[in-house]
Design an enzyme around this catalytic site. Structure first.
Site, PDB file in Angstrom:
ATOM      1  N   LYS A 168      -6.927  -8.529  -9.392  1.00  0.00           N
ATOM      2  CA  LYS A 168      -7.934  -7.468  -9.235  1.00  0.00           C
ATOM      3  C   LYS A 168      -7.399  -6.554  -8.143  1.00  0.00           C
ATOM      4  O   LYS A 168      -7.628  -6.767  -6.963  1.00  0.00           O
ATOM      5  CB  LYS A 168      -9.275  -8.096  -8.840  1.00  0.00           C
ATOM      6  CG  LYS A 168     -10.526  -7.297  -9.207  1.00  0.00           C
ATOM      7  CD  LYS A 168     -10.561  -5.901  -8.655  1.00  0.00           C
ATOM      8  CE  LYS A 168     -10.881  -5.807  -7.188  1.00  0.00           C
ATOM      9  NZ  LYS A 168     -10.659  -4.444  -6.629  1.00  0.00           N
ATOM     10  N   GLU A 207      -9.119  -0.448  -6.571  1.00  0.00           N
ATOM     11  CA  GLU A 207      -9.529   0.577  -7.541  1.00  0.00           C
ATOM     12  C   GLU A 207      -9.063   1.960  -7.110  1.00  0.00           C
ATOM     13  O   GLU A 207      -9.209   2.932  -7.838  1.00  0.00           O
ATOM     14  CB  GLU A 207     -11.054   0.546  -7.730  1.00  0.00           C
ATOM     15  CG  GLU A 207     -11.906   0.883  -6.508  1.00  0.00           C
ATOM     16  CD  GLU A 207     -12.138  -0.290  -5.555  1.00  0.00           C
ATOM     17  OE1 GLU A 207     -11.209  -1.130  -5.386  1.00  0.00           O
ATOM     18  OE2 GLU A 207     -13.229  -0.360  -4.963  1.00  0.00           O
ATOM     19  N   CYS A 211      -1.015  -2.890   7.564  1.00  0.00           N
ATOM     20  CA  CYS A 211      -1.618  -3.951   8.387  1.00  0.00           C
ATOM     21  C   CYS A 211      -0.671  -4.370   9.499  1.00  0.00           C
ATOM     22  O   CYS A 211      -1.067  -5.048  10.435  1.00  0.00           O
ATOM     23  CB  CYS A 211      -1.987  -5.144   7.537  1.00  0.00           C
ATOM     24  SG  CYS A 211      -0.559  -6.017   6.926  1.00  0.00           S
TER      25      CYS A 211
HETATM   26  P1  NAD Z   1     -10.747  -3.434   1.448  1.00  0.00           P
HETATM   27  O1  NAD Z   1     -11.217  -4.634   2.163  1.00  0.00           O
HETATM   28  O2  NAD Z   1     -11.640  -2.247   1.380  1.00  0.00           O
HETATM   29  O3  NAD Z   1     -10.413  -3.796  -0.084  1.00  0.00           O
HETATM   30  C1  NAD Z   1      -9.612  -4.903  -0.428  1.00  0.00           C
HETATM   31  C2  NAD Z   1     -10.038  -5.417  -1.801  1.00  0.00           C
HETATM   32  O4  NAD Z   1     -11.398  -5.866  -1.724  1.00  0.00           O
HETATM   33  C3  NAD Z   1      -9.985  -4.356  -2.894  1.00  0.00           C
HETATM   34  O5  NAD Z   1      -9.489  -4.938  -4.075  1.00  0.00           O
HETATM   35  C4  NAD Z   1     -11.439  -3.935  -3.042  1.00  0.00           C
HETATM   36  O6  NAD Z   1     -11.757  -3.517  -4.363  1.00  0.00           O
HETATM   37  C5  NAD Z   1     -12.204  -5.194  -2.694  1.00  0.00           C
HETATM   38  N1  NAD Z   1     -13.507  -4.913  -2.085  1.00  0.00           N
HETATM   39  C6  NAD Z   1     -13.862  -3.824  -1.350  1.00  0.00           C
HETATM   40  N2  NAD Z   1     -15.134  -3.922  -0.953  1.00  0.00           N
HETATM   41  C7  NAD Z   1     -15.612  -5.087  -1.438  1.00  0.00           C
HETATM   42  C8  NAD Z   1     -16.881  -5.748  -1.354  1.00  0.00           C
HETATM   43  N3  NAD Z   1     -17.901  -5.221  -0.688  1.00  0.00           N
HETATM   44  N4  NAD Z   1     -17.009  -6.941  -1.953  1.00  0.00           N
HETATM   45  C9  NAD Z   1     -15.973  -7.495  -2.625  1.00  0.00           C
HETATM   46  N5  NAD Z   1     -14.761  -6.918  -2.740  1.00  0.00           N
HETATM   47  C10 NAD Z   1     -14.577  -5.728  -2.166  1.00  0.00           C
HETATM   48  O7  NAD Z   1      -9.323  -3.059   2.065  1.00  0.00           O
HETATM   49  P2  NAD Z   1      -8.439  -1.771   1.786  1.00  0.00           P
HETATM   50  O8  NAD Z   1      -9.077  -0.591   2.433  1.00  0.00           O
HETATM   51  O9  NAD Z   1      -8.075  -1.678   0.358  1.00  0.00           O
HETATM   52  O10 NAD Z   1      -7.097  -2.159   2.577  1.00  0.00           O
HETATM   53  C11 NAD Z   1      -6.922  -1.945   3.953  1.00  0.00           C
HETATM   54  C12 NAD Z   1      -7.199  -3.194   4.751  1.00  0.00           C
HETATM   55  O11 NAD Z   1      -6.374  -4.261   4.297  1.00  0.00           O
HETATM   56  C13 NAD Z   1      -6.881  -3.025   6.225  1.00  0.00           C
HETATM   57  O12 NAD Z   1      -7.883  -3.652   6.980  1.00  0.00           O
HETATM   58  C14 NAD Z   1      -5.549  -3.749   6.380  1.00  0.00           C
HETATM   59  O13 NAD Z   1      -5.286  -4.217   7.682  1.00  0.00           O
HETATM   60  C15 NAD Z   1      -5.729  -4.867   5.426  1.00  0.00           C
HETATM   61  N6  NAD Z   1      -4.451  -5.437   5.025  1.00  0.00           N
HETATM   62  C16 NAD Z   1      -4.139  -6.678   5.486  1.00  0.00           C
HETATM   63  C17 NAD Z   1      -2.921  -7.254   5.155  1.00  0.00           C
HETATM   64  C18 NAD Z   1      -2.563  -8.639   5.632  1.00  0.00           C
HETATM   65  O14 NAD Z   1      -1.671  -9.254   5.054  1.00  0.00           O
HETATM   66  N7  NAD Z   1      -3.223  -9.154   6.644  1.00  0.00           N
HETATM   67  C19 NAD Z   1      -2.011  -6.547   4.356  1.00  0.00           C
HETATM   68  C20 NAD Z   1      -2.375  -5.286   3.901  1.00  0.00           C
HETATM   69  C21 NAD Z   1      -3.604  -4.739   4.236  1.00  0.00           C
END
Ligand code: NAD
Length: 500
Positions: free
Chosen positions: A174, A177, A282
């Protein structure tokens, strides 16, 4: 006319049937590129059923043959590198060289997974007792799922599905989006590489799809990467449903600059690690911690002109662009708002990129590089993960204070120290409570054959991503004790067998 994207289920592109869509933008122009279908529970279920039905035959395929599929997948990634990078940059906004790096870092995990037959070998004790052999097998879990963020739409999906598939699982991805095209292309390539239909499925969606994944009884394991609040949510709900779950969250990465550091090298490192990919990494360095007033003054003096002269533009503007736009207008407004707040809270905005405009791209989500000095721990720009091209400088009077700042932060993904002193570096890497540490390396992302993972609120669950840990996460151990007639004793034994 905007394209409607699909899901990829059972080896085919499948139209969304929930009636819900979200817009996918070109962040450089602000134009809608495509519509992403947002799956409901029924579409998730269809993918899971496909995966569940395809998985036993895939698990029964010998590991060397599964590895050959990954070998072919690596070749196809190399063949299609430019096409993948272009599609990635168009939806994400990062520069083309950076997009190629995104694909390459995923490819390297696929490459590591070609060694799966070796990594899946169990353990064997010959003659553990009279006529008794004891051995353990590593068996696949069945159907696993991965929920991934927007910022690495090629690399992170591959971190998830390559080891899962190599171990004999079927997979439901997943992706975000916000940039779903590349994950769909990866699924097509995996099919072309020889993975049977149903072994790698892509279900596009938002919270509804994630919840359906977390509640589905046929999904044994979930790997998540994204922001910390959602990581915590996915971990809690997935664990409550009895799944194996590992969730990687947000970050606030500190880079300590010691008085003896080569300041020019430190400045190069901070500019690349702070502003590359517009800070949407990240492992971006978001806090520079110079030790001593003199180090801080010299560092900020050298940094400021470098930040002012960063080249910002669309990925189409050529290879010498340093970074592109933020992912969405909402991200742009959030980052700008945080910079405003930093100013009102009293941080010194040494370089102000808020009014950056690019002719012809007025509707793009571009923001110039911002550099703060004299940031304090009580400020919102320190507490929040900004995820934009904003570097904060926090002045520390001693090494111990710099270490304490880093250790008191609630995140623990990455950190770095720049110094020429081996003792200080050694002290730092031993004591700091952060998962990935760089010594004169600003973004210490481990290579594919080591593991990737943070500490503190950057992670929920155990075991890291890729490297040997991925093979532990995507398999479960079965331990067999076998006794053959020559070792069988007569009569029933009512006490627990021991080696006494
Ligand atoms: P996000 O948390 O908004 O989204 C991540 C995933 O969760 C997506 O697939 C999204 O569709 C889903 N999602 C979003 N809201 C949701 C909800 N309310 N309920 C269930 N699922 C939901 O993150 P993002 O903005 O796509 O990515 C950036 C973040 O990811 C930053 O905080 C970054 O630090 C982190 N990140 C961490 C790593 C790591 O390995 N630690 C690597 C890359 C990015």
């Amino acid at each position: 006319m905007t394209r409607d994207l699909t899901h990829f289920i059972g080896g085919e592109h499948v139209k969304g049937s929930s009636g819900r869509f979200s817009d996918v933008y070109n962040p450089a122009t602000g134009e809608v590129e495509a519509r992403c279908p947002l799956a409901g529970a029924e579409e998730v279920r269809a993918a899971v059923e496909n995966a569940r039905d395809a998985q036993p035959a895939w698990a029964a395929t010998n590991p060397q043959r599964r590895a050959r599929v990954l070998m072919k997948f690596v070749q196809l990634l190399q063949r299609d590198m430019d096409r993948l990078a272009e599609a990635l940059s168009r939806e994400h906004g990062k520069t083309l060289p950076d997009a190629r790096g995104d694909v390459q870092r995923g490819l390297e995990v696929a490459e590591f997974c070609i060694g799966a037959p070796h990594l899946l070998k169990g353990e064997y004790t010959d003659g553990a007792g009279p006529g008794i052999d004891l051995f353990s097998l590593r068996q696949p879990l069945g159907v696993a799922a991965g929920i991934t963020p927007f910022n690495f739409p090629a690399m992170i999906p591959m971190w998830k599905f390559c080891p899962a598939l190599a171990c004999g699982n079927a997979f439901i991805l997943k992706p975000s989006e916000r940039d779903p095209s590349v994950p769909l292309m990866l699924a097509e390539l995996m099919l072309e590489a020889g993975a049977p239909p149903g072994i790698l499925n892509v279900v596009n969606g938002d919270k509804a799809a994630v919840d359906a994944i977390l509640d589905d009884e046929d999904i044994a394991a979930v790997g998540f990467v994204g922001s910390t609040p959602i990581a915590h949510y996915v971990y809690s709900r997935g664990c409550a449903a009895g799944k194996r779950v590992q969730c990687f969250g947000g970050a606030k990465n500190h880079m300590i600059v010691m008085p003896d550091a080569d300041l020019d090298q430190a400045v190069d490192a901070l500019v690349g690690a702070g502003y590359g990919a517009a800070g949407e990494r990240c492992m971006a360095v978001s806090v520079a911690v110079p030790v001593g007033e003199e180090t801080a003054d010299r560092l900020v003096e050298k940094l400021a002109p470098r930040v002012e002269s960063l080249k910002i533009g669309p990925y189409t503007a050529g290879e010498d662009v340093d970074f592109g736009p933020l992912i969405t207008d909402a991200a742009y407004r959030r980052v700008r708002g945080l910079v405003d707040q930093g100013v009102s809270e009293g941080a010194e905005l040494v370089v102000d990129g808020r009014d950056f405009r690019l002719q012809g791209y007025e509707n793009g989500n571009f923001i110039g590089g911002c550099l703060f000095d004299r940031v304090r721990t009580d400020m919102e720009i320190y507490k929040e993960e900004i995820f934009g091209p904003v570097l904060s400088t926090m002045r520390a009077s001693s090494y111990e204070e710099a270490l304490k700042i880093t250790m008191d932060n609630e995140y623990g993904n990455g950190t770095a120290i720049f110094t020429r002193d081996g003792d200080t570096a050694r002290n730092f890497l031993n004591r700091v409570n952060v998962g990935m540490v760089g010594v004169n390396v600003p973004i210490p992302v481990p290579l594919a054959y080591h593991t990737f993972g943070g500490w503190k609120k950057s992670v929920f669950g155990d075991l890291n991503q890729h490297g040997p840990d991925a093979f532990r996460f995507y398999t479960r151990t079965k331990t067999v004790t076998a006794r053959w007639p020559s070792g069988v004793k007569e009569g029933a034994d009512f006490s627990i067998p021991t080696m006494e």
